[in-house]
Scaffold this motif. Structure first.
Motif, PDB file in Angstrom:
ATOM      1  N   SER A   1       3.259  -5.140  12.022  1.00  0.00           N
ATOM      2  CA  SER A   1       4.203  -5.620  11.014  1.00  0.00           C
ATOM      3  C   SER A   1       3.493  -6.377   9.899  1.00  0.00           C
ATOM      4  O   SER A   1       3.881  -6.284   8.732  1.00  0.00           O
ATOM      5  N   SER A   2       2.434  -7.101  10.240  1.00  0.00           N
ATOM      6  CA  SER A   2       1.713  -7.879   9.225  1.00  0.00           C
ATOM      7  C   SER A   2       1.111  -6.981   8.155  1.00  0.00           C
ATOM      8  O   SER A   2       1.222  -7.254   6.954  1.00  0.00           O
ATOM      9  N   SER A   3       0.481  -5.907   8.577  1.00  0.00           N
ATOM     10  CA  SER A   3      -0.124  -4.988   7.609  1.00  0.00           C
ATOM     11  C   SER A   3       0.931  -4.353   6.728  1.00  0.00           C
ATOM     12  O   SER A   3       0.748  -4.218   5.515  1.00  0.00           O
ATOM     13  N   ALA A   4       2.042  -3.959   7.319  1.00  0.00           N
ATOM     14  CA  ALA A   4       3.113  -3.336   6.542  1.00  0.00           C
ATOM     15  C   ALA A   4       3.700  -4.311   5.528  1.00  0.00           C
ATOM     16  O   ALA A   4       3.987  -3.945   4.379  1.00  0.00           O
ATOM     17  N   VAL A   5       3.877  -5.562   5.941  1.00  0.00           N
ATOM     18  CA  VAL A   5       4.411  -6.576   5.029  1.00  0.00           C
ATOM     19  C   VAL A   5       3.450  -6.814   3.873  1.00  0.00           C
ATOM     20  O   VAL A   5       3.855  -6.851   2.697  1.00  0.00           O
ATOM     21  N   ALA A   6       2.176  -6.996   4.174  1.00  0.00           N
ATOM     22  CA  ALA A   6       1.198  -7.247   3.111  1.00  0.00           C
ATOM     23  C   ALA A   6       1.146  -6.075   2.135  1.00  0.00           C
ATOM     24  O   ALA A   6       1.078  -6.268   0.914  1.00  0.00           O
ATOM     25  N   ASN A   7       1.191  -4.854   2.654  1.00  0.00           N
ATOM     26  CA  ASN A   7       1.205  -3.669   1.785  1.00  0.00           C
ATOM     27  C   ASN A   7       2.389  -3.706   0.823  1.00  0.00           C
ATOM     28  O   ASN A   7       2.251  -3.481  -0.391  1.00  0.00           O
ATOM     29  N   ALA A   8       3.572  -3.954   1.377  1.00  0.00           N
ATOM     30  CA  ALA A   8       4.791  -3.943   0.569  1.00  0.00           C
ATOM     31  C   ALA A   8       4.743  -5.015  -0.518  1.00  0.00           C
ATOM     32  O   ALA A   8       5.152  -4.790  -1.657  1.00  0.00           O
ATOM     33  N   VAL A   9       4.251  -6.186  -0.156  1.00  0.00           N
ATOM     34  CA  VAL A   9       4.185  -7.285  -1.121  1.00  0.00           C
ATOM     35  C   VAL A   9       3.222  -6.967  -2.258  1.00  0.00           C
ATOM     36  O   VAL A   9       3.520  -7.212  -3.430  1.00  0.00           O
ATOM     37  N   ILE A  10       2.057  -6.426  -1.918  1.00  0.00           N
ATOM     38  CA  ILE A  10       1.082  -6.054  -2.954  1.00  0.00           C
ATOM     39  C   ILE A  10       1.708  -5.093  -3.952  1.00  0.00           C
ATOM     40  O   ILE A  10       1.648  -5.289  -5.180  1.00  0.00           O
ATOM     41  N   LEU A  11       2.335  -4.037  -3.453  1.00  0.00           N
ATOM     42  CA  LEU A  11       2.921  -3.029  -4.338  1.00  0.00           C
ATOM     43  C   LEU A  11       4.057  -3.614  -5.167  1.00  0.00           C
ATOM     44  O   LEU A  11       4.200  -3.304  -6.359  1.00  0.00           O
ATOM     45  N   ALA A  12       4.877  -4.473  -4.561  1.00  0.00           N
ATOM     46  CA  ALA A  12       6.022  -5.040  -5.276  1.00  0.00           C
ATOM     47  C   ALA A  12       5.571  -5.947  -6.416  1.00  0.00           C
ATOM     48  O   ALA A  12       6.111  -5.893  -7.527  1.00  0.00           O
ATOM     49  N   VAL A  13       4.582  -6.800  -6.152  1.00  0.00           N
ATOM     50  CA  VAL A  13       4.142  -7.747  -7.179  1.00  0.00           C
ATOM     51  C   VAL A  13       3.432  -7.019  -8.318  1.00  0.00           C
ATOM     52  O   VAL A  13       3.663  -7.314  -9.501  1.00  0.00           O
ATOM     53  N   VAL A  14       2.592  -6.058  -7.981  1.00  0.00           N
ATOM     54  CA  VAL A  14       1.923  -5.288  -9.035  1.00  0.00           C
ATOM     55  C   VAL A  14       2.948  -4.565  -9.897  1.00  0.00           C
ATOM     56  O   VAL A  14       2.859  -4.550 -11.132  1.00  0.00           O
ATOM     57  N   SER A  15       3.968  -3.984  -9.260  1.00  0.00           N
ATOM     58  CA  SER A  15       5.020  -3.288  -9.992  1.00  0.00           C
ATOM     59  C   SER A  15       5.821  -4.248 -10.860  1.00  0.00           C
ATOM     60  O   SER A  15       6.237  -3.892 -11.978  1.00  0.00           O
ATOM     61  N   ALA A  16       6.036  -5.476 -10.374  1.00  0.00           N
ATOM     62  CA  ALA A  16       6.808  -6.463 -11.142  1.00  0.00           C
ATOM     63  C   ALA A  16       6.135  -6.800 -12.466  1.00  0.00           C
ATOM     64  O   ALA A  16       6.794  -7.198 -13.426  1.00  0.00           O
ATOM     65  N   TYR A  17       4.829  -6.624 -12.511  1.00  0.00           N
ATOM     66  CA  TYR A  17       4.074  -6.861 -13.743  1.00  0.00           C
ATOM     67  C   TYR A  17       3.844  -5.568 -14.534  1.00  0.00           C
ATOM     68  O   TYR A  17       3.028  -5.528 -15.452  1.00  0.00           O
ATOM     69  N   ASN A  18       4.589  -4.516 -14.136  1.00  0.00           N
ATOM     70  CA  ASN A  18       4.502  -3.221 -14.832  1.00  0.00           C
ATOM     71  C   ASN A  18       3.079  -2.666 -14.870  1.00  0.00           C
ATOM     72  O   ASN A  18       2.652  -2.064 -15.855  1.00  0.00           O
ATOM     73  N   ARG A  19       2.380  -2.887 -13.774  1.00  0.00           N
ATOM     74  CA  ARG A  19       1.028  -2.350 -13.637  1.00  0.00           C
ATOM     75  C   ARG A  19       1.021  -1.288 -12.540  1.00  0.00           C
ATOM     76  O   ARG A  19       1.917  -1.236 -11.685  1.00  0.00           O
ATOM     77  N   ARG A  20       0.002  -0.465 -12.548  1.00  0.00           N
ATOM     78  CA  ARG A  20      -0.167   0.565 -11.536  1.00  0.00           C
ATOM     79  C   ARG A  20      -1.385   0.253 -10.676  1.00  0.00           C
ATOM     80  O   ARG A  20      -2.348  -0.343 -11.155  1.00  0.00           O
ATOM     81  N   ILE A  21      -1.311   0.687  -9.421  1.00  0.00           N
ATOM     82  CA  ILE A  21      -2.441   0.514  -8.512  1.00  0.00           C
ATOM     83  C   ILE A  21      -2.452   1.684  -7.539  1.00  0.00           C
ATOM     84  O   ILE A  21      -1.396   2.134  -7.077  1.00  0.00           O
ATOM     85  N   GLY A  22      -3.631   2.200  -7.239  1.00  0.00           N
ATOM     86  CA  GLY A  22      -3.749   3.262  -6.248  1.00  0.00           C
ATOM     87  C   GLY A  22      -3.478   2.725  -4.857  1.00  0.00           C
ATOM     88  O   GLY A  22      -3.702   1.537  -4.573  1.00  0.00           O
TER      89      GLY A  22
END
Length: 244
Positions: free
Chosen positions: A54-75
């Motif tokens: 669950s920890s890995s899944a949570v960290a993944n989701a948070v990374i993607l959400a915050v990057v998206s909130a700043y209208n940036r893209r990440i692989g």
């Protein structure tokens, strides 16, 4: 099973519910985008503290959400590496986290070199039935009580299981689980019983105490396991994490 994170850019940092891992993940994402802060909400239906990643899944989701909130893209691979760094700083990983993080980020089976944060291979899997047992006699074990140096003594044995991939995935899963059950002091009889009941593979999940079985149909395993704790039913997915 799913984790969802929602984020918006802000001048400060707030997370709900509070979790040191989420804080570290937000910091990694903010460093990537050059942002000041973010407000983040996380929801998950993965039981925490049972070795279900669950920890890995949570960290993944948070990374993607915050990057998206700043209208940036990440692989997805780059996001996974940020997630791994957050997990290490938060102290929620024993084995290095790249294996767990890449699997939950990419879907399917992933094989990694955790010492180099490197993805070696990704193998799409049949979307089979999965039974997960949270055994009633086991409580979740703090990671601080697990001797990582002892686990490393068996690394050559576990690494050798890569040699039978991708043709014998479920045998590798079962053998790996039997070894770690013995190392960590867990019972392995329920995993073996799942094999007898038709499971393709059965194993301790991560550092436990949850046990997982992969089947074409897990009904018989679920019926049997239901006398030993809470049983959850899921399915394998090859779908990667997505931003919506």
């Amino acid at each position: 099973m799913e984790v969802e994170a929602r984020a918006r850019a802000s001048d400060d940092l707030s997370v709900s519910p509070y979790d040191p891992l989420v804080i570290e993940a937000v910091k990694e994402a903010l460093s990537f985008v050059g942002g000041k802060g973010a407000s983040v909400e996380v929801s998950s239906n993965i039981p925490a503290g049972w070795g279900l990643k669950s920890s890995s899944a949570v960290a993944n989701a948070v990374i993607l959400a915050v990057v998206s909130a700043y209208n940036r893209r990440i692989g997805l691979i780059e996001a996974t590496k940020l997630s791994v760094r957050a997990a290490r700083r938060a102290g929620v990983t024993i084995t290095g986290a790249m294996d767990d993080a890449s699997a939950s980020m990419l879907g399917g089976l992933t094989v990694t070199d955790n010492s180099k944060d490197q993805l070696i291979m990704r193998i799409p899997l049949p979307e089979l039935d999965v039974a997960i047992l949270l055994p009633s006699w086991e409580s979740s074990r703090p990671k601080s009580t697990i001797d990582a140096s002892r686990l490393r003594k068996y690394s050559e044995i576990t690494d050798s299981l890569i040699e039978i991939l991708p043709s014998r995935i479920w045998e590798a899963m079962t053998l790996n689980g039997l070894l770690y059950s013995r190392i960590l002091g867990y019972k392995d009889d329920l995993a073996l019983r799942a094999i007898e009941l038709g499971a393709l593979g059965a194993s301790l999940s991560g550092t436990g105490p949850a046990i997982a079985a992969v089947c074409r149909d897990c009904s018989d395993v679920i019926d049997y396991w239901s006398g030993f704790g809470k049983v959850m039913r899921s399915r394998i997915t090859n779908n990667p994490a997505k931003i919506s």
